[in-house]
Design a protein around this motif. Structure first.
Motif, PDB file in Angstrom:
ATOM      1  N   VAL A  86      21.241 -84.634 -21.105  1.00 53.01           N
ATOM      2  CA  VAL A  86      21.224 -83.106 -21.236  1.00 53.01           C
ATOM      3  C   VAL A  86      21.267 -83.130 -22.784  1.00 53.01           C
ATOM      4  O   VAL A  86      21.374 -84.034 -23.384  1.00 53.01           O
ATOM      5  CB  VAL A  86      22.832 -82.726 -20.961  1.00 53.01           C
ATOM      6  N   ARG A  87      20.724 -81.929 -22.846  1.00 56.03           N
ATOM      7  CA  ARG A  87      20.824 -81.064 -24.451  1.00 56.03           C
ATOM      8  C   ARG A  87      21.649 -79.766 -24.457  1.00 56.03           C
ATOM      9  O   ARG A  87      21.884 -78.879 -24.066  1.00 56.03           O
ATOM     10  CB  ARG A  87      19.550 -80.380 -24.396  1.00 56.03           C
ATOM     11  N   LYS A  88      22.407 -80.079 -25.860  1.00 58.23           N
ATOM     12  CA  LYS A  88      23.735 -79.191 -25.872  1.00 58.23           C
ATOM     13  C   LYS A  88      22.939 -78.136 -26.869  1.00 58.23           C
ATOM     14  O   LYS A  88      22.858 -78.763 -28.419  1.00 58.23           O
ATOM     15  CB  LYS A  88      24.876 -79.931 -26.091  1.00 58.23           C
ATOM     16  N   LEU A  89      22.820 -77.036 -26.765  1.00 61.15           N
ATOM     17  CA  LEU A  89      22.221 -76.044 -28.025  1.00 61.15           C
ATOM     18  C   LEU A  89      23.603 -75.608 -28.756  1.00 61.15           C
ATOM     19  O   LEU A  89      24.399 -75.337 -28.786  1.00 61.15           O
ATOM     20  CB  LEU A  89      21.408 -74.531 -27.099  1.00 61.15           C
ATOM     21  N   LYS A  90      23.289 -74.988 -30.150  1.00 61.57           N
ATOM     22  CA  LYS A  90      23.500 -74.315 -30.837  1.00 61.57           C
ATOM     23  C   LYS A  90      24.559 -74.008 -30.748  1.00 61.57           C
ATOM     24  O   LYS A  90      26.019 -73.453 -30.880  1.00 61.57           O
ATOM     25  CB  LYS A  90      23.471 -74.346 -32.427  1.00 61.57           C
ATOM     26  N   CYS A  91      24.252 -73.223 -29.368  1.00 62.01           N
ATOM     27  CA  CYS A  91      24.869 -72.079 -28.967  1.00 62.01           C
ATOM     28  C   CYS A  91      26.281 -73.000 -27.973  1.00 62.01           C
ATOM     29  O   CYS A  91      26.826 -71.819 -27.883  1.00 62.01           O
ATOM     30  CB  CYS A  91      24.694 -70.421 -28.075  1.00 62.01           C
ATOM     31  N   LYS A  92      26.437 -73.909 -28.046  1.00 64.50           N
ATOM     32  CA  LYS A  92      27.311 -74.538 -27.200  1.00 64.50           C
ATOM     33  C   LYS A  92      27.087 -74.660 -25.177  1.00 64.50           C
ATOM     34  O   LYS A  92      28.158 -75.288 -24.992  1.00 64.50           O
ATOM     35  CB  LYS A  92      28.564 -74.049 -27.160  1.00 64.50           C
ATOM     36  N   HIS A  93      25.868 -74.177 -25.147  1.00 66.51           N
ATOM     37  CA  HIS A  93      25.437 -74.116 -23.647  1.00 66.51           C
ATOM     38  C   HIS A  93      24.345 -75.652 -23.468  1.00 66.51           C
ATOM     39  O   HIS A  93      24.133 -75.569 -23.882  1.00 66.51           O
ATOM     40  CB  HIS A  93      25.019 -73.168 -23.125  1.00 66.51           C
ATOM     41  N   THR A  94      25.083 -76.326 -22.300  1.00 59.14           N
ATOM     42  CA  THR A  94      24.347 -77.322 -22.169  1.00 59.14           C
ATOM     43  C   THR A  94      23.499 -77.710 -20.538  1.00 59.14           C
ATOM     44  O   THR A  94      23.816 -76.375 -20.265  1.00 59.14           O
ATOM     45  CB  THR A  94      25.568 -78.247 -21.797  1.00 59.14           C
ATOM     46  N   PHE A  95      22.363 -78.225 -20.907  1.00 64.88           N
ATOM     47  CA  PHE A  95      21.569 -77.630 -19.624  1.00 64.88           C
ATOM     48  C   PHE A  95      21.228 -79.151 -19.564  1.00 64.88           C
ATOM     49  O   PHE A  95      20.573 -80.260 -20.599  1.00 64.88           O
ATOM     50  CB  PHE A  95      20.163 -77.183 -19.622  1.00 64.88           C
ATOM     51  N   HIS A  96      20.327 -79.533 -18.674  1.00 63.47           N
ATOM     52  CA  HIS A  96      19.883 -80.875 -18.326  1.00 63.47           C
ATOM     53  C   HIS A  96      18.373 -80.328 -19.074  1.00 63.47           C
ATOM     54  O   HIS A  96      17.571 -80.055 -19.298  1.00 63.47           O
ATOM     55  CB  HIS A  96      18.915 -80.835 -16.536  1.00 63.47           C
ATOM     56  N   LYS A  97      17.968 -81.820 -20.037  1.00 64.21           N
ATOM     57  CA  LYS A  97      17.279 -82.007 -20.856  1.00 64.21           C
ATOM     58  C   LYS A  97      15.675 -80.924 -19.820  1.00 64.21           C
ATOM     59  O   LYS A  97      14.721 -80.497 -20.598  1.00 64.21           O
ATOM     60  CB  LYS A  97      16.939 -83.423 -21.831  1.00 64.21           C
ATOM     61  N   GLY A  98      15.302 -81.460 -18.989  1.00 64.94           N
ATOM     62  CA  GLY A  98      14.191 -81.782 -19.650  1.00 64.94           C
ATOM     63  C   GLY A  98      14.312 -80.065 -18.484  1.00 64.94           C
ATOM     64  O   GLY A  98      13.278 -78.888 -18.493  1.00 64.94           O
ATOM     65  N   CYS A  99      15.030 -79.437 -17.808  1.00 62.41           N
ATOM     66  CA  CYS A  99      14.730 -78.075 -17.196  1.00 62.41           C
ATOM     67  C   CYS A  99      14.892 -77.358 -18.613  1.00 62.41           C
ATOM     68  O   CYS A  99      13.770 -76.455 -19.068  1.00 62.41           O
ATOM     69  CB  CYS A  99      16.398 -77.788 -17.241  1.00 62.41           C
ATOM     70  N   VAL A 100      16.329 -77.716 -20.074  1.00 62.20           N
ATOM     71  CA  VAL A 100      15.733 -76.713 -20.613  1.00 62.20           C
ATOM     72  C   VAL A 100      14.435 -77.024 -21.916  1.00 62.20           C
ATOM     73  O   VAL A 100      14.346 -75.874 -21.626  1.00 62.20           O
ATOM     74  CB  VAL A 100      17.035 -76.549 -21.702  1.00 62.20           C
ATOM     75  N   ASP A 101      13.924 -77.659 -21.810  1.00 60.04           N
ATOM     76  CA  ASP A 101      12.375 -77.694 -22.179  1.00 60.04           C
ATOM     77  C   ASP A 101      11.748 -77.631 -21.752  1.00 60.04           C
ATOM     78  O   ASP A 101      10.905 -76.345 -22.699  1.00 60.04           O
ATOM     79  CB  ASP A 101      12.695 -79.634 -23.012  1.00 60.04           C
ATOM     80  N   THR A 102      11.491 -78.016 -20.827  1.00 61.13           N
ATOM     81  CA  THR A 102      10.396 -76.259 -19.897  1.00 61.13           C
ATOM     82  C   THR A 102      10.597 -74.844 -20.392  1.00 61.13           C
ATOM     83  O   THR A 102      10.089 -74.107 -20.557  1.00 61.13           O
ATOM     84  CB  THR A 102      10.665 -76.618 -18.224  1.00 61.13           C
ATOM     85  N   TRP A 103      11.767 -74.305 -20.012  1.00 63.17           N
ATOM     86  CA  TRP A 103      12.422 -73.328 -20.486  1.00 63.17           C
ATOM     87  C   TRP A 103      12.043 -72.848 -21.766  1.00 63.17           C
ATOM     88  O   TRP A 103      11.352 -71.931 -21.917  1.00 63.17           O
ATOM     89  CB  TRP A 103      13.572 -72.711 -20.224  1.00 63.17           C
ATOM     90  N   LEU A 104      12.482 -73.533 -22.946  1.00 65.26           N
ATOM     91  CA  LEU A 104      11.988 -73.003 -24.146  1.00 65.26           C
ATOM     92  C   LEU A 104      10.172 -73.372 -24.527  1.00 65.26           C
ATOM     93  O   LEU A 104      10.305 -72.654 -24.973  1.00 65.26           O
ATOM     94  CB  LEU A 104      12.712 -74.649 -25.040  1.00 65.26           C
TER      95      LEU A 104
END
Length: 160
Positions: A86-104
């Motif tokens: 998982v990846r936790k962003l500076k805004c404190k929201h957490t996502f699966h790493k693959g999901c948020v990487d694709t989103w970014l």
């Protein structure tokens, strides 16, 4: 005499067409070289390394929550399971790493929930430049349109 005038007119038109294409190709070459030397693009791997520096990933642990309080990924809506990356962003929201990487990579590098920027704008622009260059197939469609704009109906005479 009239036929000689027509032949010279056609030669002139063909020469103008040739030099127009040559100029366009030269402009494309110069732009590509300038962009490469100015480092105006970054690859997807480089982009993801910058994401890792800004928001490192970790493993989800339900026992101690490992600093990841969310129960599910807001991108795919699947619950986190033990050991998920998982990846936790500076805004404190957490996502699966693959999901948020694709989103970014597809979005403007903002949090999917609060839209807070994750990366600086210049990094996003450089990555977009790389994506655009990869998607450009080098076709002649743009050159045809430019030539038509330059020469109007003269170009259509010789292409039909």
């Amino acid at each position: 005499m009239a036929s000689l005038s027509q032949i010279l007119g056609q030669i002139y038109t063909m020469a103008m067409l040739f030099f127009s294409v040559l100029l366009l190709e030269l402009a494309i070459l110069v732009r590509g070289a300038a962009c490469a030397s100015a480092r105006c693009s970054i690859t997807t791997d480089q982009f993801l390394k910058i994401v890792d520096k800004k928001a490192p990933s970790g493993r989800y642990s339900a026992a101690g929550t490992s600093g990841f309080p969310a129960a599910e990924c807001s991108v795919c809506l699947s619950p986190f399971e033990e050991g998920d990356e998982v990846r936790k962003l500076k805004c404190k929201h957490t996502f699966h790493k693959g999901c948020v990487d694709t989103w970014l990579q597809q979005d403007s590098a903002t949090c999917p929930l609060c839209r807070r920027p994750v990366l600086p704008v210049d990094v996003v622009v450089k990555h977009r430049n790389h994506q655009l260059r990869e998607s450009y197939d080098g076709g002649d469609e743009e050159i045809t349109i430019m030539l038509y704009a330059l020469h109007g109906s003269i170009y259509t005479i010789y292409t039909s």
